[in-house]
Design a protein around this motif. Structure first.
Motif, PDB file in Angstrom:
ATOM      1  N   PHE A 100       0.792  -1.216   0.000  1.00 51.95           N
ATOM      2  CA  PHE A 100       0.000   0.000   0.000  1.00 51.95           C
ATOM      3  C   PHE A 100       0.829   1.273   0.000  1.00 51.95           C
ATOM      4  O   PHE A 100       1.989   1.271   0.327  1.00 51.95           O
ATOM      5  CB  PHE A 100      -0.891   0.014   1.236  1.00 51.95           C
ATOM      6  N   LEU A 256      -5.343  -2.924 -10.101  1.00 54.64           N
ATOM      7  CA  LEU A 256      -4.629  -3.635  -9.035  1.00 54.64           C
ATOM      8  C   LEU A 256      -3.117  -3.360  -9.124  1.00 54.64           C
ATOM      9  O   LEU A 256      -2.462  -3.074  -8.129  1.00 54.64           O
ATOM     10  CB  LEU A 256      -4.905  -5.142  -9.157  1.00 54.64           C
ATOM     11  N   TYR A 262       0.205  -5.162  -7.116  1.00 56.05           N
ATOM     12  CA  TYR A 262       0.069  -6.618  -7.183  1.00 56.05           C
ATOM     13  C   TYR A 262      -0.194  -7.048  -8.624  1.00 56.05           C
ATOM     14  O   TYR A 262      -0.872  -6.343  -9.363  1.00 56.05           O
ATOM     15  CB  TYR A 262      -1.094  -7.111  -6.313  1.00 56.05           C
ATOM     16  N   SER A 264      -1.684 -10.048  -9.589  1.00 56.09           N
ATOM     17  CA  SER A 264      -2.918 -10.795  -9.849  1.00 56.09           C
ATOM     18  C   SER A 264      -3.795 -10.811  -8.611  1.00 56.09           C
ATOM     19  O   SER A 264      -3.328 -10.541  -7.502  1.00 56.09           O
ATOM     20  CB  SER A 264      -2.575 -12.234 -10.227  1.00 56.09           C
ATOM     21  N   ARG A 266      -6.155 -12.611  -5.784  1.00 57.16           N
ATOM     22  CA  ARG A 266      -6.164 -13.879  -5.068  1.00 57.16           C
ATOM     23  C   ARG A 266      -7.533 -14.522  -5.230  1.00 57.16           C
ATOM     24  O   ARG A 266      -8.504 -13.857  -5.629  1.00 57.16           O
ATOM     25  CB  ARG A 266      -5.878 -13.638  -3.598  1.00 57.16           C
ATOM     26  N   GLN A 269     -11.236 -12.899  -4.902  1.00 56.27           N
ATOM     27  CA  GLN A 269     -11.290 -11.433  -4.932  1.00 56.27           C
ATOM     28  C   GLN A 269     -12.013 -10.891  -6.159  1.00 56.27           C
ATOM     29  O   GLN A 269     -12.913 -10.049  -6.033  1.00 56.27           O
ATOM     30  CB  GLN A 269      -9.864 -10.853  -4.886  1.00 56.27           C
ATOM     31  N   GLY A 291      -7.087 -11.290   1.965  1.00 49.99           N
ATOM     32  CA  GLY A 291      -7.237 -10.050   1.200  1.00 49.99           C
ATOM     33  C   GLY A 291      -8.684  -9.629   1.010  1.00 49.99           C
ATOM     34  O   GLY A 291      -9.070  -9.165  -0.061  1.00 49.99           O
ATOM     35  N   LEU A 294      -9.424  -5.804   0.037  1.00 46.35           N
ATOM     36  CA  LEU A 294      -9.342  -5.387  -1.354  1.00 46.35           C
ATOM     37  C   LEU A 294     -10.682  -5.545  -2.089  1.00 46.35           C
ATOM     38  O   LEU A 294     -10.980  -4.829  -3.022  1.00 46.35           O
ATOM     39  CB  LEU A 294      -8.268  -6.238  -2.035  1.00 46.35           C
ATOM     40  N   GLN A 323      -4.691   1.442   6.159  1.00 38.93           N
ATOM     41  CA  GLN A 323      -4.310   0.568   5.052  1.00 38.93           C
ATOM     42  C   GLN A 323      -4.998   0.921   3.742  1.00 38.93           C
ATOM     43  O   GLN A 323      -4.753   0.290   2.727  1.00 38.93           O
ATOM     44  CB  GLN A 323      -4.622  -0.886   5.436  1.00 38.93           C
ATOM     45  N   ASP A 545      -2.359  -6.744  10.544  1.00 42.48           N
ATOM     46  CA  ASP A 545      -1.827  -7.260   9.286  1.00 42.48           C
ATOM     47  C   ASP A 545      -0.312  -7.130   9.258  1.00 42.48           C
ATOM     48  O   ASP A 545       0.260  -6.534   8.374  1.00 42.48           O
ATOM     49  CB  ASP A 545      -2.500  -6.529   8.106  1.00 42.48           C
ATOM     50  N   ARG A 573       0.949 -14.359   7.429  1.00 41.85           N
ATOM     51  CA  ARG A 573       0.222 -13.576   6.423  1.00 41.85           C
ATOM     52  C   ARG A 573       1.102 -13.270   5.218  1.00 41.85           C
ATOM     53  O   ARG A 573       0.628 -12.789   4.204  1.00 41.85           O
ATOM     54  CB  ARG A 573      -0.365 -12.311   7.046  1.00 41.85           C
TER      55      ARG A 573
END
Ligand SMILES: Nc1ncnc2c1ncn2[C@@H]1O[C@H](COP(=O)(O)OP(=O)(O)OP(=O)(O)O)[C@@H](O)[C@H]1O
Length: 902
Positions: A100, A256, A262, A264, A266, A269, A291, A294, A323, A545, A573
């Motif tokens: 982030f 994304l 990122y 891809s 997860r 999502q 996640g 998101l 976050q 987190d 995590r």
């Protein structure tokens, strides 16, 4: 319902090991803890009478700390030996990139003449909150610093500023919303006008500003050790427009990449995001750390309106706010804010200065808030985080979550889509969530509720303190940099952290008994790796987190598998293998099982409660009433949360009997300063009523706020506002006390008896459900310790396959509680002991439940441990089923009173 390959415990070893590269030293593969035969759990009814234990929540005599010198164990319940070789690994778990970005602009704070009196119950939310006081000072600070505000990114056409990068999660991200960095905000407000231009860092900054920023970033680098990258806002804007036009996976991945870095999505999502963008409501059940955030952040960025996120804890809201990606403007409304701060947030909301607003469920009691929200035409999405709190069948039911029903959200607030998210919901809980929110079963996105990078182990303890230290000092735990130890009681967390520090392990305790500032401090120390261990109660963790927590140790048995899953979910995590060990002992299990009965209420008490809630006077409809929490709790022998649950049910059940209003301080003591009371009464009608309705003690006027409000035909809040005005004019001073539930009567029930029967039945089912959860937790552990030899994949103290299986079965509705039949069903001494107890306390009035509580060592508002733990019967029968004890008490009471007892 979908399930996922996680459910097969056999491939647990397919998790990649923790890498040593950028993190502290990592432990070797699966811990070779072994449970010896001696450790087998044997549950049998006690032959001799156990000695009385301490109080229910905090035993009066805490466990003694064993200071025995540490040596490698030979006679312990488990043996520790070094692994003989590396664990088998694969790349089935993706490595998580850094993420982030911090934010640095904020909306303006307009001045207001007078705060709207804005009461809101704090309840559990406040009790478990950290860092709340920070947000208060920061808000005040922000007010001093200017009013420039950026237009709404999506709603208005203004371009986004090119934002400065921020470290990934774990850092203190969204500065603006928390007003952590005024300098940066000011600077970026200027930048906000440079639509679409790539901003070169440092170009427009004064030296001082640069230093300030660098210091911030420096600190954050230290905290998170994260990478820094830039976002080109014009490019993001384009990508957002494209995704709004066509929410294809390709377009979403583009955002994304740009916003989060990122590559891809997860599992789960993208389905969740697409569902929400299509305007559909749904439930998302993904494991801890999968996640879920998101799933709402991305739609919040794309959708044109506001996203409301309802969270159960202020600490959680603050974490989530931090976050939020840089490009999404957030704000929060919580009970820890002053009325001025809350009004300011509402004003920003009205003016479009907030894109994602975090609120507590209690906020929906506030009419001002509800009317502001309903007047906003553009609420695109309501997110209910930790949605299991809606259901009384969950491990963490919050009565105020009951308010979040489809009728309120869709009809009153005109919300388009609702997204409920949780990591821990059984099928029964899920059904309750979907029915409350009117979500069709086709809109359930569910993946396995457990990640597969946990190494789970269980052992029977004999000397917990010593065993704990040995565990931490032995591999693989010895090589874990960050770990959490969960305890049941606050006093245990303090004891253990002292003990660990004495043994050169840097640790701090964390529980709701320490101040919000201290909690925030401990969390910061932990996040920045300045301490190695946090010893915590359940108050720590939700929403935490920190990616590199490598181990979670349960010093006491959790109360449910849901709680266990939530707590181990703080580990691993980053996707690497993490170690979760649970210490089991019979004594704690029986003590905790007793505690499951601490909130139960008998029909007799419910009936008494209803008679007080609804005055006999039939003309009371429309009247405002209050129930002073502390005294009512003692009178009915009911915990405050239970009273709130009952009131909420009376509001939201089949018939609406009342409307719950924000809590108030019900008793007011007032003194006059300028004008004489009779003269002021001629000018101000409120004073005339107060003089009529108050008791005069030494020149001070004491009165009940709801009584005066009813006489005047105004709400309690309106009356308090009038008093506030008079105070500002120097006419009066006043003090308010006695925090009370406040409600307006809508309809007086005609048959109070059958209503109490109904409610008692419901409460009893809720109680049974809690006990079943405890039993399911016990069963999983019992199975691991005694019966899992046959389970493919379990070996030594690696109980991963069998515990994992038990958890997944439990969440899919399989009854796991068989072994708990072993709880004692009778005792030859029980009736005789109850008789002696009743005779020796003949001056007191008991219900069967009250007697059973004493025998189980459970304190209650009317029978506090300070007074009752002195009896030698206190906690004597924790090994006998509570209901059996209650039944025996009923029989004995019948003999004494000579009639039937409820
Ligand atoms: N697609 C993704 N790729 C890589 N990392 C991701 C992705 N989505 C989320 N993450 C990261 O995963 C971490 C956990 O996310 P988040 O806090 O939303 O989990 P969660 O499901 O809400 O967990 P919990 O229920 O325990 O609070 C965050 O650091 C987040 O940045």
């Amino acid at each position: 319902m979908e399930s996922d390959s996680d459910s097969d415990g056999s491939h647990i070893s397919a998790t990649p090991p923790r890498q040593l590269s950028s993190s502290p030293p990592r432990p070797p593969p699966p811990p070779p803890l072994e449970v010896s035969n001696k450790s087998r759990v044997r549950i049998k009814p006690s032959k001799s009478k156990p000695s009385p234990s301490g109080s229910s929540k905090v035993p009066s005599k805490p466990d003694r700390i064993q200071e025995t010198p540490l040596s490698l164990p030979t006679d312990l319940p488990f043996q520790i030996r070094r692994p003989s070789g590396p664990a088998s690994v694969s790349s089935s778990i993706e490595t998580l990139p850094s993420g982030f970005f911090s934010s640095s602009y904020s909306a303006s704070f307009a001045k207001i003449r007078r705060p709207l009196v804005n009461f809101e119950p704090s309840g559990i939310e406040t009790a478990l909150t950290s860092a709340a006081s920070d947000s208060r000072t920061e808000s005040a600070d922000a007010r001093k610093r200017g009013k420039a505000r950026l237009p709404n990114l999506i709603g208005a056409s203004a371009p986004m500023p090119v934002v400065k990068p921020r470290p990934c999660s774990g850092g203190d991200g969204n500065f603006v919303k928390l007003n952590l960095s005024g300098k940066r905000r000011k600077f970026l407000n200027k930048k906000g006008k440079f639509g679409g231009k790539r901003y070169k860092r440092g170009k427009f900054k004064s030296q001082q500003e640069k230093e300030g920023e660098e210091k911030d970033i420096g600190e954050l680098k230290q905290r998170g050790g994260c990478k820094i990258r830039e976002i080109d806002c014009a490019v993001v804007e384009e990508a957002v427009a494209a995704a709004l036009d066509e929410p294809s996976e390709e377009n979403l991945v583009e955002i994304l990449k740009l916003v989060y870095g990122y590559d891809s999505f997860r599992d789960g999502q993208v389905d969740a995001i697409k569902m929400v963008l299509a305007g559909k409501s749904g439930v998302v059940v993904l494991p801890t750390g999968a996640g879920k955030s998101l799933c709402y952040q991305l739609p919040a960025l794309i959708l044109p309106g506001i996203t409301l996120v309802v969270s159960p804890l202020v600490a959680l809201m603050i974490d989530q706010l931090r976050q939020l990606p840089y490009v999404i403007r957030g704000g929060l409304l919580s009970s820890t804010q002053t009325p001025e701060e809350a009004s300011e947030s509402l004003m920003q909301l009205r003016q479009g200065g907030i894109k994602v607003l975090f609120v507590s469920p209690e906020r929906f009691l506030n009419e001002d808030f509800v009317s502001t929200i309903s007047s906003l035409s553009a609420i695109s999405l309501v997110v209910i985080d930790e949605a299991h709190c809606i259901s009384e069948w969950s491990h963490n039911f919050r009565p105020s979550f009951m308010r979040l029903r489809a009728s309120l959200l869709r009809k009153t607030l005109n919300v388009r889509a609702v997204l409920a998210m949780t990591a821990t919901a059984t099928t029964t809980t899920l059904d309750a969530i979907m029915s409350a929110l009117d979500i069709p079963s086709t809109n359930l996105i569910q993946k396995a509720q457990l990640r597969d990078n946990f190494h789970l182990s269980v052992s029977m303890v004999r000397n917990r303190m010593k065993d704990l230290l040995i565990l931490i000092k032995s591999p693989p735990f010895a090589e874990v940099q960050s770990m959490i130890i969960y305890c049941k009681f606050q006093y245990e967390t303090d004891q253990i952290s002292r003990y660990l520090n004495d043994n050169n392990i840097l640790a701090k305790s964390y529980h709701s008994g320490i101040t919000a500032k201290e909690r925030s401090y401990v969390q910061d120390l932990f996040n920045s790796n300045k301490i190695r261990v946090v010893v915590a109660t359940v108050a720590f963790g939700m929403g935490l987190d920190k990616s590199d927590v490598g181990a979670v140790i349960h010093y006491s048995l959790p109360e449910s598998l849901e709680e266990y899953v939530q707590e181990i979910g703080r580990a691993g995590r980053d996707g690497r293998l993490s170690y979760c060990h649970l210490f089991y002992d019979d004594e704690t299990f029986f003590k905790l099982r007793s505690l499951m009965y601490s909130e139960g209420v008998d029909e007799y008490a419910v009936n008494k409660f209803l008679h007080e809630v609804f005055p006999a006077d039939k003309s009371s409809c429309g009247k405002i009433c209050s129930l002073i929490k502390e005294s009512a709790s003692r009178r009915f022998d009911m915990k405050e949360e239970v009273m709130l649950t009952l009131l909420t049910r009376l509001e939201l059940g089949h018939v609406q009997y009342l409307q719950l209003l924000p809590q108030i301080n019900a008793t007011c003591t007032l003194a006059f300063h300028k004008t004489t009371p009779p003269l002021l009464a001629q000018k101000v009608s409120a004073i005339a009523v107060i003089l009529k309705r108050s008791e005069n003690k030494h020149g001070q006027y004491i009165f009940d706020i709801p009584t005066v409000a009813n006489d005047m035909g105004v709400t309690a809040v309106e009356l308090t506002n009038q008093l506030y005005d008079l105070k500002l004019m120097g006419e009066i001073t006043y003090e308010m006390k006695d925090l009370a539930y406040c409600y307006r009567i809508i309809e007086v029930p005609t048959d109070l008896l059958s209503l109490s029967e109904d409610i008692t039945q419901w409460l009893s089912e809720v109680e049974n459900c809690k006990v079943r959860k405890m039993d399911a937790m016990f069963s999983a552990v019992y199975f691991a310790l005694n019966l899992c030899d046959t389970m493919q994949g379990c070996s030594g103290t690696n109980h991963t396959p069998c515990v994992q299986r038990k958890i997944l079965d439990y969440f899919s509705g399989v009854d796991n509680t068989d072994f708990c039949k072993k709880i004692g069903q009778s005792s030859p001494f029980l009736r005789a002991d109850i008789k002696v107890f009743l005779q020796s306390n003949s001056q007191a009035r008991f219900t069967p439940r009250a007697v059973a509580r004493v025998m189980h060592g459970i304190a209650s508002p009317a029978y506090p441990s300070t007074a009752w733990s002195k009896t030698h019967f206190w906690g004597r029968y924790t090994r006998i089923d509570f209901k059996i004890v209650m039944e025996a008490a009923k029989e004995e009471l019948k003999k004494i009173v000579g009639k039937d007892i409820l």
